[in-house]
Motif scaffolding. Structure first.
Motif, PDB file in Angstrom:
ATOM      1  N   PHE A 127      10.257  15.407  26.013  1.00 11.86           N
ATOM      2  CA  PHE A 127      10.464  14.317  26.963  1.00 11.86           C
ATOM      3  C   PHE A 127      11.446  13.304  26.378  1.00 11.86           C
ATOM      4  O   PHE A 127      11.307  12.881  25.226  1.00 11.86           O
ATOM      5  CB  PHE A 127       9.144  13.612  27.292  1.00 11.86           C
ATOM      6  N   HIS A 128      12.439  12.924  27.156  1.00  9.20           N
ATOM      7  CA  HIS A 128      13.329  11.824  26.773  1.00  9.20           C
ATOM      8  C   HIS A 128      12.604  10.542  27.135  1.00  9.20           C
ATOM      9  O   HIS A 128      12.534  10.160  28.303  1.00  9.20           O
ATOM     10  CB  HIS A 128      14.662  11.929  27.518  1.00  9.20           C
ATOM     11  N   MET A 129      12.059   9.882  26.148  1.00  8.59           N
ATOM     12  CA  MET A 129      11.137   8.777  26.411  1.00  8.59           C
ATOM     13  C   MET A 129      11.821   7.530  26.950  1.00  8.59           C
ATOM     14  O   MET A 129      11.164   6.653  27.502  1.00  8.59           O
ATOM     15  CB  MET A 129      10.305   8.492  25.168  1.00  8.59           C
ATOM     16  N   THR A 130      13.147   7.443  26.821  1.00  6.39           N
ATOM     17  CA  THR A 130      13.860   6.374  27.520  1.00  6.39           C
ATOM     18  C   THR A 130      13.635   6.502  29.020  1.00  6.39           C
ATOM     19  O   THR A 130      13.498   5.499  29.731  1.00  6.39           O
ATOM     20  CB  THR A 130      15.356   6.420  27.180  1.00  6.39           C
ATOM     21  N   GLY A 131      13.567   7.729  29.506  1.00 13.17           N
ATOM     22  CA  GLY A 131      13.325   7.964  30.929  1.00 13.17           C
ATOM     23  C   GLY A 131      11.867   7.891  31.313  1.00 13.17           C
ATOM     24  O   GLY A 131      11.542   7.505  32.439  1.00 13.17           O
ATOM     25  N   THR A 132      10.970   8.251  30.409  1.00 14.24           N
ATOM     26  CA  THR A 132       9.545   8.317  30.742  1.00 14.24           C
ATOM     27  C   THR A 132       8.833   7.014  30.385  1.00 14.24           C
ATOM     28  O   THR A 132       8.456   6.234  31.264  1.00 14.24           O
ATOM     29  CB  THR A 132       8.898   9.515  30.042  1.00 14.24           C
ATOM     30  N   LEU A 133       8.696   6.743  29.093  1.00 14.01           N
ATOM     31  CA  LEU A 133       8.067   5.490  28.678  1.00 14.01           C
ATOM     32  C   LEU A 133       8.890   4.282  29.100  1.00 14.01           C
ATOM     33  O   LEU A 133       8.361   3.214  29.405  1.00 14.01           O
ATOM     34  CB  LEU A 133       7.864   5.496  27.164  1.00 14.01           C
ATOM     35  N   GLY A 134      10.215   4.469  29.164  1.00 16.06           N
ATOM     36  CA  GLY A 134      11.075   3.370  29.605  1.00 16.06           C
ATOM     37  C   GLY A 134      10.724   2.857  30.985  1.00 16.06           C
ATOM     38  O   GLY A 134      10.827   1.651  31.266  1.00 16.06           O
ATOM     39  N   ALA A 135      10.291   3.747  31.879  1.00 18.25           N
ATOM     40  CA  ALA A 135       9.902   3.318  33.225  1.00 18.25           C
ATOM     41  C   ALA A 135       8.708   2.372  33.185  1.00 18.25           C
ATOM     42  O   ALA A 135       8.629   1.403  33.959  1.00 18.25           O
ATOM     43  CB  ALA A 135       9.577   4.546  34.081  1.00 18.25           C
ATOM     44  N   LEU A 136       7.774   2.633  32.276  1.00 11.32           N
ATOM     45  CA  LEU A 136       6.609   1.760  32.143  1.00 11.32           C
ATOM     46  C   LEU A 136       7.003   0.408  31.562  1.00 11.32           C
ATOM     47  O   LEU A 136       6.496  -0.640  31.998  1.00 11.32           O
ATOM     48  CB  LEU A 136       5.555   2.431  31.268  1.00 11.32           C
ATOM     49  N   GLY A 137       7.887   0.405  30.566  1.00 13.80           N
ATOM     50  CA  GLY A 137       8.352  -0.866  30.021  1.00 13.80           C
ATOM     51  C   GLY A 137       9.072  -1.702  31.061  1.00 13.80           C
ATOM     52  O   GLY A 137       8.895  -2.920  31.136  1.00 13.80           O
ATOM     53  N   ALA A 138       9.894  -1.038  31.871  1.00 12.63           N
ATOM     54  CA  ALA A 138      10.614  -1.753  32.937  1.00 12.63           C
ATOM     55  C   ALA A 138       9.648  -2.326  33.959  1.00 12.63           C
ATOM     56  O   ALA A 138       9.814  -3.460  34.438  1.00 12.63           O
ATOM     57  CB  ALA A 138      11.611  -0.806  33.601  1.00 12.63           C
ATOM     58  N   ALA A 139       8.627  -1.552  34.325  1.00 11.46           N
ATOM     59  CA  ALA A 139       7.633  -2.026  35.295  1.00 11.46           C
ATOM     60  C   ALA A 139       6.845  -3.198  34.737  1.00 11.46           C
ATOM     61  O   ALA A 139       6.571  -4.181  35.448  1.00 11.46           O
ATOM     62  CB  ALA A 139       6.686  -0.885  35.667  1.00 11.46           C
ATOM     63  N   ALA A 140       6.459  -3.117  33.461  1.00 14.38           N
ATOM     64  CA  ALA A 140       5.708  -4.214  32.846  1.00 14.38           C
ATOM     65  C   ALA A 140       6.528  -5.494  32.845  1.00 14.38           C
ATOM     66  O   ALA A 140       6.012  -6.587  33.140  1.00 14.38           O
ATOM     67  CB  ALA A 140       5.320  -3.827  31.418  1.00 14.38           C
ATOM     68  N   ALA A 141       7.817  -5.380  32.520  1.00 17.23           N
ATOM     69  CA  ALA A 141       8.682  -6.561  32.498  1.00 17.23           C
ATOM     70  C   ALA A 141       8.859  -7.147  33.899  1.00 17.23           C
ATOM     71  O   ALA A 141       8.740  -8.364  34.106  1.00 17.23           O
ATOM     72  CB  ALA A 141      10.039  -6.181  31.905  1.00 17.23           C
ATOM     73  N   ALA A 142       9.146  -6.288  34.880  1.00 19.32           N
ATOM     74  CA  ALA A 142       9.363  -6.762  36.248  1.00 19.32           C
ATOM     75  C   ALA A 142       8.098  -7.378  36.827  1.00 19.32           C
ATOM     76  O   ALA A 142       8.150  -8.405  37.519  1.00 19.32           O
ATOM     77  CB  ALA A 142       9.860  -5.609  37.122  1.00 19.32           C
ATOM     78  N   ALA A 143       6.950  -6.773  36.541  1.00 12.12           N
ATOM     79  CA  ALA A 143       5.682  -7.328  37.031  1.00 12.12           C
ATOM     80  C   ALA A 143       5.428  -8.705  36.440  1.00 12.12           C
ATOM     81  O   ALA A 143       4.928  -9.610  37.122  1.00 12.12           O
ATOM     82  CB  ALA A 143       4.528  -6.382  36.687  1.00 12.12           C
ATOM     83  N   HIS A 144       5.774  -8.870  35.176  1.00 15.76           N
ATOM     84  CA  HIS A 144       5.601 -10.174  34.528  1.00 15.76           C
ATOM     85  C   HIS A 144       6.506 -11.216  35.173  1.00 15.76           C
ATOM     86  O   HIS A 144       6.085 -12.347  35.445  1.00 15.76           O
ATOM     87  CB  HIS A 144       5.901 -10.053  33.033  1.00 15.76           C
ATOM     88  N   LEU A 145       7.771 -10.843  35.424  1.00 13.39           N
ATOM     89  CA  LEU A 145       8.711 -11.791  36.038  1.00 13.39           C
ATOM     90  C   LEU A 145       8.259 -12.186  37.436  1.00 13.39           C
ATOM     91  O   LEU A 145       8.433 -13.338  37.853  1.00 13.39           O
ATOM     92  CB  LEU A 145      10.104 -11.170  36.081  1.00 13.39           C
TER      93      LEU A 145
END
Length: 448
Positions: A158-176
């Motif tokens: 798994f290219h984790m920029t694509g997989t785990l990265g989606a979760l990091g992006a969601a966490a950041a956007a949800a916080h904002l």
């Protein structure tokens, strides 16, 4: 709600609630580095083609496409929908494969976490201080999950920029967006259901698209959760959930031992991070007086995981060359400036002198306990003598002078004065009230 998902949400929020000065400084470095990469990356063929498709699709322009105005038919400072801008900006930030790295999560973090925040801040008139805090929240969330899962998903392909990265992006956007715990947990679930990316695509245009889709998935997940779309709220630990399908649900709990962001790594060579140890080690050998004409053979010893990441033996294109230990070793032997993205072209990859040097390089893999970030380079010289140097890339820290020089070089296509003003704005981003004005400094607005 209980379990790993809730733990990550609570711990990442606490980490963003009180950001130490050193951590905030690291976040600003990440943001500046990303802007330079996205500006330069916007001119890459993959970005031009994707941008043309987005413009043909049409949308109400509410967010800035960084580096816009560089292609046929584009106006200066072209805008797009939030989804389009996030996707295109994330692809651009990763197109040169020169963006920052988190060794804990095996992710290029900034190019997936930052674009959704910029687009939301533009659309909803949010300030730079809120963007920085949300960036910290997203980074720490992904870091905790990455340490919890370990290298298993990456080792499986798994290219984790694509997989785990989606979760990091969601966490950041949800916080904002100020979502509560339950809505944020749904955002995690919605992002996890969109997460994708395979290492088999390394060396192709698909790789930066993984980053684009992860950033877009994070944005959509947060907006869908805000709109009341349902999802499981225990996606990390659920049977057939994120951990179980990516690797195996870890036995231990989620932990946090200080800001993961403090350990962020930056790239000073425009190639896969797995090749950087070889470049640095060979540079050390050159400093000892080793010259290409005296080299009979080079032996690189690396972690076995490099075989599935950056061991393309005979690259045919500039993109493939970035994932070839043997080829970057040849470049390093010649003293080429591997910090110049324009070095990695099809023509350079086909140069006979480089191919001849490349073919003198062999790659060996260390034993199971070999440190994952260690490279040992051993050269055998014409007289039969040997020299050796090593590099542990986990020890390469942030260098502000080197990062600023990298940014200014990457951003040199901007109108006069834009790069300096953009750097100044990022240096004081907590005080920025108009993120749209900041983003437009990263376009060719004012030209044409």
């Amino acid at each position: 709600m209980s379990g790993a998902t809730l733990q990550v949400i609570r711990l990442s929020r606490a980490a963003a609630a009180s950001v130490p000065a050193a951590t905030a400084a690291m976040a600003r470095r990440c943001i500046l580095d990303w802007f330079g990469l996205a500006i330069a990356g916007a001119g890459e063929p993959v970005c031009r083609r994707l941008r043309a498709l987005a413009l043909a699709e049409g949308a109400r322009p509410v967010a800035t496409v960084v580096g816009g105005g560089q292609g046929p038919g584009e106006g200066p400072g072209e805008g797009a929908s939030a989804r389009q801008a996030v996707f295109l900006n994330a692809v651009a930030g990763h197109a040169l494969d020169y963006d920052d790295v988190s060794l804990a999560m095996h992710v290029h973090p900034t190019t997936v976490i930052l674009p959704p925040l910029l687009a939301l801040a533009e659309q909803r008139a949010l300030g730079g201080g809120a963007v920085l805090a949300a960036f910290v929240a997203g980074y720490e969330a992904a870091g905790m999950i990455g340490r919890w899962l370990g290298a298993g998903p990456y080792d499986r392909g798994f290219h984790m920029t694509g997989t785990l990265g989606a979760l990091g992006a969601a966490a950041a956007a949800a916080h904002l967006l100020g979502l509560d715990e339950e809505a944020t947990a749904r955002a995690y679930g919605l992002a996890a259901s969109q997460a994708a990316g395979l290492k088999a695509q390394f060396g192709t245009m698909a790789k930066p698209i993984h980053a684009g889709r992860a950033a877009e998935a994070g944005l959509c997940a947060a907006l869908w959760a805000e709109a009341g779309i349902s999802s499981r709220t225990d996606i990390l630990e659920a049977p057939q959930g994120y951990a179980a399908t990516q690797s195996a649900i870890p036995a231990g709990p989620i932990t946090w031992d200080g800001h993961e962001l403090d350990r962020n790594s930056f790239k000073y060579h425009a190639s896969c991070f797995g090749t950087h140890g070889a470049i640095e080690a060979i540079a050390a050998l050159r400093a000892q007086g080793v010259v290409p004409g005296d080299v009979r053979q080079v032996r690189l010893t690396v972690d076995a995981g490099a075989d599935r990441m950056c061991n393309i033996a005979t690259p045919r294109t500039g993109t493939e060359a970035k994932f070839s230990l043997r080829f970057v070793a040849a470049l390093a032997l010649l003293g080429a400036d591997t910090g110049m993205p324009g070095l990695f072209t099809d023509a350079v990859t086909a140069r006979p002198d480089l191919i001849a040097l490349r073919d003198r390089v062999t790659v060996a893999f260390g034993p199971p306990d070999w440190p994952p970030d260690l490279t040992v380079a051993e050269v055998t010289l014409a007289d039969g003598s040997r020299r050796e140097a090593c590099c542990d890339t986990s020890l390469i820290g942030a260098d502000d002078d080197r990062l600023r020089a990298k940014f200014l070089h990457l951003a040199d296509t901007l109108p006069a004065g834009h790069a300096g003003r953009l750097a100044d704005q990022v240096a004081g981003i907590e005080a920025v009230t108009d993120v749209r004005a900041l983003c437009r400094l990263a376009t060719r607005v004012g030209e044409g």
